[in-house]
Design an enzyme around this catalytic site. Structure first.
Site, PDB file in Angstrom:
ATOM      1  N   TYR A  51      -2.312  -1.051  10.350  1.00 33.11           N
ATOM      2  CA  TYR A  51      -2.383  -1.413   8.918  1.00 33.11           C
ATOM      3  C   TYR A  51      -1.110  -0.968   8.206  1.00 33.11           C
ATOM      4  CZ  TYR A  51      -3.927  -1.359   4.027  1.00 33.11           C
ATOM      5  OH  TYR A  51      -4.017  -1.550   2.663  1.00 33.11           O
ATOM      6  N   SER A  91       0.858  -1.182   0.000  1.00 37.62           N
ATOM      7  CA  SER A  91       0.000   0.000   0.000  1.00 37.62           C
ATOM      8  C   SER A  91       0.896   1.234   0.000  1.00 37.62           C
ATOM      9  CB  SER A  91      -0.851  -0.040   1.278  1.00 37.62           C
ATOM     10  OG  SER A  91      -1.295   1.250   1.635  1.00 37.62           O
TER      11      SER A  91
HETATM   12  P1  NAP Z   1     -11.518  -5.812   0.384  1.00 35.49           P
HETATM   13  O1  NAP Z   1     -12.482  -5.336  -0.632  1.00 35.49           O
HETATM   14  O2  NAP Z   1     -11.788  -5.556   1.813  1.00 35.49           O
HETATM   15  O3  NAP Z   1     -11.263  -7.367   0.138  1.00 35.49           O
HETATM   16  C1  NAP Z   1     -10.406  -8.068   1.003  1.00 35.49           C
HETATM   17  C2  NAP Z   1     -10.486  -9.543   0.733  1.00 35.49           C
HETATM   18  O4  NAP Z   1      -9.680 -10.206   1.717  1.00 35.49           O
HETATM   19  C3  NAP Z   1     -11.896 -10.095   0.839  1.00 35.49           C
HETATM   20  O5  NAP Z   1     -12.106 -11.050  -0.159  1.00 35.49           O
HETATM   21  C4  NAP Z   1     -11.892 -10.734   2.230  1.00 35.49           C
HETATM   22  O6  NAP Z   1     -12.765 -11.841   2.347  1.00 35.49           O
HETATM   23  C5  NAP Z   1     -10.459 -11.224   2.328  1.00 35.49           C
HETATM   24  N1  NAP Z   1     -10.109 -11.412   3.736  1.00 35.49           N
HETATM   25  C6  NAP Z   1     -10.153 -10.502   4.721  1.00 35.49           C
HETATM   26  N2  NAP Z   1      -9.868 -11.075   5.901  1.00 35.49           N
HETATM   27  C7  NAP Z   1      -9.638 -12.382   5.648  1.00 35.49           C
HETATM   28  C8  NAP Z   1      -9.328 -13.497   6.461  1.00 35.49           C
HETATM   29  N3  NAP Z   1      -9.225 -13.395   7.794  1.00 35.49           N
HETATM   30  N4  NAP Z   1      -9.180 -14.701   5.874  1.00 35.49           N
HETATM   31  C9  NAP Z   1      -9.324 -14.830   4.543  1.00 35.49           C
HETATM   32  N5  NAP Z   1      -9.635 -13.816   3.716  1.00 35.49           N
HETATM   33  C10 NAP Z   1      -9.796 -12.603   4.268  1.00 35.49           C
HETATM   34  O7  NAP Z   1     -10.072  -5.166   0.108  1.00 35.49           O
HETATM   35  P2  NAP Z   1      -9.374  -4.683  -1.242  1.00 35.49           P
HETATM   36  O8  NAP Z   1      -9.498  -3.218  -1.307  1.00 35.49           O
HETATM   37  O9  NAP Z   1      -9.796  -5.530  -2.377  1.00 35.49           O
HETATM   38  O10 NAP Z   1      -7.840  -4.964  -0.856  1.00 35.49           O
HETATM   39  C11 NAP Z   1      -7.078  -5.994  -1.440  1.00 35.49           C
HETATM   40  C12 NAP Z   1      -5.627  -5.755  -1.091  1.00 35.49           C
HETATM   41  O11 NAP Z   1      -5.204  -4.494  -1.634  1.00 35.49           O
HETATM   42  C13 NAP Z   1      -5.347  -5.666   0.408  1.00 35.49           C
HETATM   43  O12 NAP Z   1      -4.105  -6.270   0.679  1.00 35.49           O
HETATM   44  C14 NAP Z   1      -5.273  -4.178   0.670  1.00 35.49           C
HETATM   45  O13 NAP Z   1      -4.488  -3.894   1.811  1.00 35.49           O
HETATM   46  C15 NAP Z   1      -4.630  -3.697  -0.613  1.00 35.49           C
HETATM   47  N6  NAP Z   1      -4.857  -2.290  -0.943  1.00 35.49           N
HETATM   48  C16 NAP Z   1      -6.077  -1.836  -1.310  1.00 35.49           C
HETATM   49  C17 NAP Z   1      -6.254  -0.509  -1.671  1.00 35.49           C
HETATM   50  C18 NAP Z   1      -7.584   0.033  -2.103  1.00 35.49           C
HETATM   51  O14 NAP Z   1      -7.695   1.260  -2.361  1.00 35.49           O
HETATM   52  N7  NAP Z   1      -8.639  -0.764  -2.225  1.00 35.49           N
HETATM   53  C19 NAP Z   1      -5.157   0.377  -1.628  1.00 35.49           C
HETATM   54  C20 NAP Z   1      -3.912  -0.112  -1.232  1.00 35.49           C
HETATM   55  C21 NAP Z   1      -3.767  -1.454  -0.909  1.00 35.49           C
HETATM   56  P3  NAP Z   1     -14.279 -11.636   2.902  1.00 35.49           P
HETATM   57  O15 NAP Z   1     -14.924 -10.701   1.929  1.00 35.49           O
HETATM   58  O16 NAP Z   1     -14.822 -12.998   2.914  1.00 35.49           O
HETATM   59  O17 NAP Z   1     -14.116 -11.022   4.278  1.00 35.49           O
END
Ligand code: NAP
Length: 249
Positions: free
Chosen positions: A166, A153
């Site tokens: 985080y 991130s």
């Molecule tokens: P998200 O929409 O919250 O999706 C997260 C995913 O991780 C979901 O499928 C969730 O499953 C799964 N997850 C969470 N806790 C878990 C656990 N205990 N065991 C197994 N699976 C778990 O997040 P996202 O935005 O797509 O983020 C994806 C990655 O990108 C992350 O590493 C995040 O830190 C990084 N990131 C995102 C952004 C952004 O702007 N979106 C920016 C920088 C970095 P459930 O739905 O079943 O809970």
């Protein structure tokens, strides 16, 4: 956006594990990898979400995926060892792993971070990635060209007020990526991290509840970087953080 033009069969015959495949960026990465010919192993917490992604992959006539419901918060070392043994027996190999699942916790002043939230974030975002990587690396090494991809991130190399556990967990993620990359530098396994940048998902909505989502990238927009790191065209890339968008957050 990161620029990478891929072939329609860019990932044909590859077996790729995606964690957090039920929602957000991981869901889109799973659908995209499958559409380019990969057999995708969908790992996530909520089985129903994984089943929905499974159905979408079948509907798009991509190779039949597999589902691994696993809660990274409670999973043990043995769970990961068993999981890798199952992947080995069912598919014979693993060409790529996108370690995407993570939790945000809650944004708060450093002195007000709740211990439980700190522990949960470290468990899911750091300890689980460590145990998973340890279990996966021997299997990844059994192919000619394998890619291990962590997810970082914009707060993973520059600390930001109120992003507490985080942000610190993403520093650890980048550190883990660098250690593994250096250690496996002369092998067939390359290890990198991807910084998706601000992307319209549930996690982003929790971090920035009031923002105008029209200014955000959609998960589909950032896929070129995700494809590139799984493609053999990135086989020379090791120990790098790849920004999926020019402006990252
Ligand atoms: P998200 O929409 O919250 O999706 C997260 C995913 O991780 C979901 O499928 C969730 O499953 C799964 N997850 C969470 N806790 C878990 C656990 N205990 N065991 C197994 N699976 C778990 O997040 P996202 O935005 O797509 O983020 C994806 C990655 O990108 C992350 O590493 C995040 O830190 C990084 N990131 C995102 C952004 C952004 O702007 N979106 C920016 C920088 C970095 P459930 O739905 O079943 O809970």
């Amino acid at each position: 956006m990161f620029d990478f033009k891929c072939e329609a069969s860019e990932l044909a015959n590859k077996v790729i594990l995606v964690t957090g495949a039920g929602d957000g960026i991981g869901k889109q990465a799973a659908l995209t990898y499958a559409s380019l010919g990969a057999t995708v192993i969908l790992l996530g917490k909520t089985t129903k979400k994984l089943e929905d992604v499974y159905d979408l992959i079948v509907e798009q006539n991509s190779p039949q995926p597999a589902i691994i419901p696993l809660d990274l918060k409670g999973a043990t070392k043995q769970n990961y060892i068993d999981m890798v043994a199952t992947i080995k027996s069912q598919f014979g190999r693993l060409d790529g792993a996108l370690l995407n699942a993570a939790i945000l916790g809650e944004l708060s002043p450093f002195t007000q971070i709740h211990d439980q939230i700190w522990n949960d974030i470290m468990q899911v975002n750091v300890n689980a990635q460590y145990l998973l990587s340890q279990a996966l690396l021997p299997l990844l090494q059994s192919t000619n060209s394998a890619s291990l991809v962590f997810t970082t991130s914009g707060v993973g190399n520059k600390g930001k007020a109120y992003w507490g556990a985080y942000s610190i967990s993403k520093f650890a993620t980048e550190g883990m990526m660098q250690v593994i990359a250096d250690e496996y530098d002369t092998t067939s396994v390359r290890t990198n991290a991807i910084n998706p940048g601000a992307t319209d998902t549930n996690m982003r909505s929790i971090a920035y509840p009031g923002e105008n989502k029209q200014n955000l990238a959609a998960p589909t927009d950032i896929m070129p970087a995700y494809i590139y790191l799984m493609s053999d065209k990135s086989s020379h890339v090791n120990g790098q953080v790849i920004n999926a968008q020019a402006a990252s957050n």
